[in-house]
Design a protein around this motif. Structure first.
Motif, PDB file in Angstrom:
ATOM      1  N   SER A  29       0.978  -1.108  -0.334  1.00  0.00           N
ATOM      2  CA  SER A  29       0.200   0.227   0.155  1.00  0.00           C
ATOM      3  C   SER A  29       1.058   1.154   0.051  1.00  0.00           C
ATOM      4  N   PHE A  30       1.749   1.375   0.657  1.00  0.00           N
ATOM      5  CA  PHE A  30       2.866   2.137   0.772  1.00  0.00           C
ATOM      6  C   PHE A  30       3.146   2.947  -0.883  1.00  0.00           C
ATOM      7  N   LEU A  31       4.337   1.669  -1.339  1.00  0.00           N
ATOM      8  CA  LEU A  31       4.889   1.520  -2.378  1.00  0.00           C
ATOM      9  C   LEU A  31       3.571   1.802  -3.764  1.00  0.00           C
ATOM     10  N   MET A  32       2.082   1.922  -3.198  1.00  0.00           N
ATOM     11  CA  MET A  32       1.317   1.748  -4.438  1.00  0.00           C
ATOM     12  C   MET A  32       0.663   3.818  -3.912  1.00  0.00           C
ATOM     13  N   GLY A  33       0.919   4.133  -2.946  1.00  0.00           N
ATOM     14  CA  GLY A  33      -0.148   5.372  -2.303  1.00  0.00           C
ATOM     15  C   GLY A  33       1.170   6.345  -2.858  1.00  0.00           C
ATOM     16  N   LYS A  34       2.707   5.897  -3.590  1.00  0.00           N
ATOM     17  CA  LYS A  34       2.903   7.494  -4.264  1.00  0.00           C
ATOM     18  C   LYS A  34       2.200   7.191  -5.682  1.00  0.00           C
ATOM     19  N   ARG A  35       2.200   8.550  -6.728  1.00  0.00           N
ATOM     20  CA  ARG A  35       2.394   9.068  -7.476  1.00  0.00           C
ATOM     21  C   ARG A  35       2.823   8.115  -8.705  1.00  0.00           C
ATOM     22  N   PHE A 116      -6.437   4.200  14.553  1.00  0.00           N
ATOM     23  CA  PHE A 116      -5.993   3.571  14.065  1.00  0.00           C
ATOM     24  C   PHE A 116      -5.635   3.860  12.679  1.00  0.00           C
ATOM     25  N   GLU A 117      -6.380   5.416  12.128  1.00  0.00           N
ATOM     26  CA  GLU A 117      -5.622   5.303  10.498  1.00  0.00           C
ATOM     27  C   GLU A 117      -5.011   6.925  10.800  1.00  0.00           C
ATOM     28  N   LYS A 118      -4.842   7.601  12.185  1.00  0.00           N
ATOM     29  CA  LYS A 118      -4.250   8.508  12.819  1.00  0.00           C
ATOM     30  C   LYS A 118      -2.557   7.869  13.023  1.00  0.00           C
ATOM     31  N   ARG A 119      -2.332   6.882  13.591  1.00  0.00           N
ATOM     32  CA  ARG A 119      -1.511   6.290  14.379  1.00  0.00           C
ATOM     33  C   ARG A 119      -0.539   6.177  12.819  1.00  0.00           C
ATOM     34  N   LEU A 120      -1.238   5.831  11.787  1.00  0.00           N
ATOM     35  CA  LEU A 120      -0.890   4.619  10.527  1.00  0.00           C
ATOM     36  C   LEU A 120       0.378   6.535   9.991  1.00  0.00           C
ATOM     37  N   GLY A 121      -0.835   7.417   9.760  1.00  0.00           N
ATOM     38  CA  GLY A 121      -0.537   8.453   8.918  1.00  0.00           C
ATOM     39  C   GLY A 121       0.939   9.307   9.989  1.00  0.00           C
ATOM     40  N   GLU A 122       1.034   8.376  10.548  1.00  0.00           N
ATOM     41  CA  GLU A 122       2.538   9.244  11.736  1.00  0.00           C
ATOM     42  C   GLU A 122       3.948   9.090  10.915  1.00  0.00           C
ATOM     43  N   PHE A 123       3.316   7.732  10.050  1.00  0.00           N
ATOM     44  CA  PHE A 123       4.723   7.166   9.590  1.00  0.00           C
ATOM     45  C   PHE A 123       5.404   8.058   8.367  1.00  0.00           C
ATOM     46  N   VAL A 126       3.849   8.059   4.747  1.00  0.00           N
ATOM     47  CA  VAL A 126       2.129   7.908   4.947  1.00  0.00           C
ATOM     48  C   VAL A 126       1.313   8.761   4.542  1.00  0.00           C
ATOM     49  N   GLY A 127       0.613   8.998   3.908  1.00  0.00           N
ATOM     50  CA  GLY A 127      -0.502   9.838   3.878  1.00  0.00           C
ATOM     51  C   GLY A 127      -2.031   9.263   3.358  1.00  0.00           C
ATOM     52  N   PRO A 128      -3.120  10.146   3.239  1.00  0.00           N
ATOM     53  CA  PRO A 128      -4.416   9.549   2.913  1.00  0.00           C
ATOM     54  C   PRO A 128      -4.151   8.623   2.149  1.00  0.00           C
ATOM     55  N   LYS A 129      -3.723   8.655   1.247  1.00  0.00           N
ATOM     56  CA  LYS A 129      -3.998   8.039  -0.512  1.00  0.00           C
ATOM     57  C   LYS A 129      -3.238   6.528   0.072  1.00  0.00           C
ATOM     58  N   THR A 130      -2.344   5.684   0.662  1.00  0.00           N
ATOM     59  CA  THR A 130      -1.904   4.616   1.290  1.00  0.00           C
ATOM     60  C   THR A 130      -2.332   4.633   2.474  1.00  0.00           C
ATOM     61  N   GLU A 132      -5.898   4.904   2.521  1.00  0.00           N
ATOM     62  CA  GLU A 132      -7.240   4.515   1.757  1.00  0.00           C
ATOM     63  C   GLU A 132      -6.649   3.245   1.638  1.00  0.00           C
ATOM     64  N   ILE A 133      -5.653   2.754   0.553  1.00  0.00           N
ATOM     65  CA  ILE A 133      -5.385   1.628  -0.072  1.00  0.00           C
ATOM     66  C   ILE A 133      -5.382   0.527   0.736  1.00  0.00           C
ATOM     67  N   PHE A 134      -4.491   0.952   1.620  1.00  0.00           N
ATOM     68  CA  PHE A 134      -4.313   0.024   2.369  1.00  0.00           C
ATOM     69  C   PHE A 134      -5.823  -0.768   3.814  1.00  0.00           C
ATOM     70  N   MET A 135      -6.262   0.306   3.740  1.00  0.00           N
ATOM     71  CA  MET A 135      -8.213   0.278   4.948  1.00  0.00           C
ATOM     72  C   MET A 135      -8.477   0.157   3.717  1.00  0.00           C
ATOM     73  N   ARG A 136      -8.885  -0.585   2.737  1.00  0.00           N
ATOM     74  CA  ARG A 136      -9.303  -1.221   1.308  1.00  0.00           C
ATOM     75  C   ARG A 136      -9.584  -2.838   1.822  1.00  0.00           C
ATOM     76  N   ASP A 137      -8.562  -2.876   1.765  1.00  0.00           N
ATOM     77  CA  ASP A 137      -8.403  -4.612   2.036  1.00  0.00           C
ATOM     78  C   ASP A 137      -8.654  -5.154   3.414  1.00  0.00           C
ATOM     79  N   ALA A 138      -7.374  -3.935   4.341  1.00  0.00           N
ATOM     80  CA  ALA A 138      -7.223  -4.474   5.325  1.00  0.00           C
ATOM     81  C   ALA A 138      -8.542  -4.326   6.417  1.00  0.00           C
TER      82      ALA A 138
END
Length: 143
Positions: A29-35, A116-123, A126-130, A132-138
């Motif tokens: 998700s991190f890799l796909m979250g980039k442009r 949980f999403e707020k903590r992910l965003g602290e990495f 890792v922005g909103p797109k990452t 969104e992608i991660f949470m879609r399946d996780a």
């Protein structure tokens, strides 16, 4: 809009309390979250996790930035290779240091999905797109 790649398409079977699959999906998700094109991001995931066996936060943290840049290059993920390599190292270091290397630990100390999403965003990186992608399946196995 480009079609999204799912965890199962990458051969990742997400299961509740399964840190291995959750970590792999977080990296993808991190890799796909980039442009960058999703197929290139998927190839970068395969190179790092499957080909090079960097499938845990500890194994990933023990790469050098140069090794990661090389892995990204083999996958043609070259646009942000230097910053992406450093952020992957930072991500694994933070996961190890603050959350025992476990996505499930982030979940267990988060009151709800929003926390949980707020903590992910602290990495870093890792922005909103990452998220969104991660949470879609996780989200199905975490909440």
């Amino acid at each position: 809009m480009a079609r999204s790649i799912t965890a199962s398409e990458l051969g990742i079977e997400l299961k509740p309390l399964d840190d291995s699959s959750l970590f792999k999906w977080f990296i993808a998700s991190f890799l796909m979250g980039k442009r960058i094109q999703a197929p290139i991001a998927a190839q970068a995931y395969r190179e790092i996790v499957e080909e090079q066996g960097r499938d845990t936060p500890r194994k990933l943290q023990h790469c050098t930035s140069r090794e990661l840049v090389s892995m990204l290059g083999r996958a043609h993920y070259v646009r942000y290779d230097e910053s992406t390599a450093q952020r992957l190292l930072d991500l694994s270091a933070k996961l190890n240091a603050e959350y025992e290397g476990k996505i499930t630990h982030i979940r267990s100390i988060s009151e709800d999905r929003q926390a949980f999403e707020k903590r992910l965003g602290e990495f870093d990186g890792v922005g909103p797109k990452t998220i969104e992608i991660f949470m879609r399946d996780a989200a199905k196995v975490l909440f």
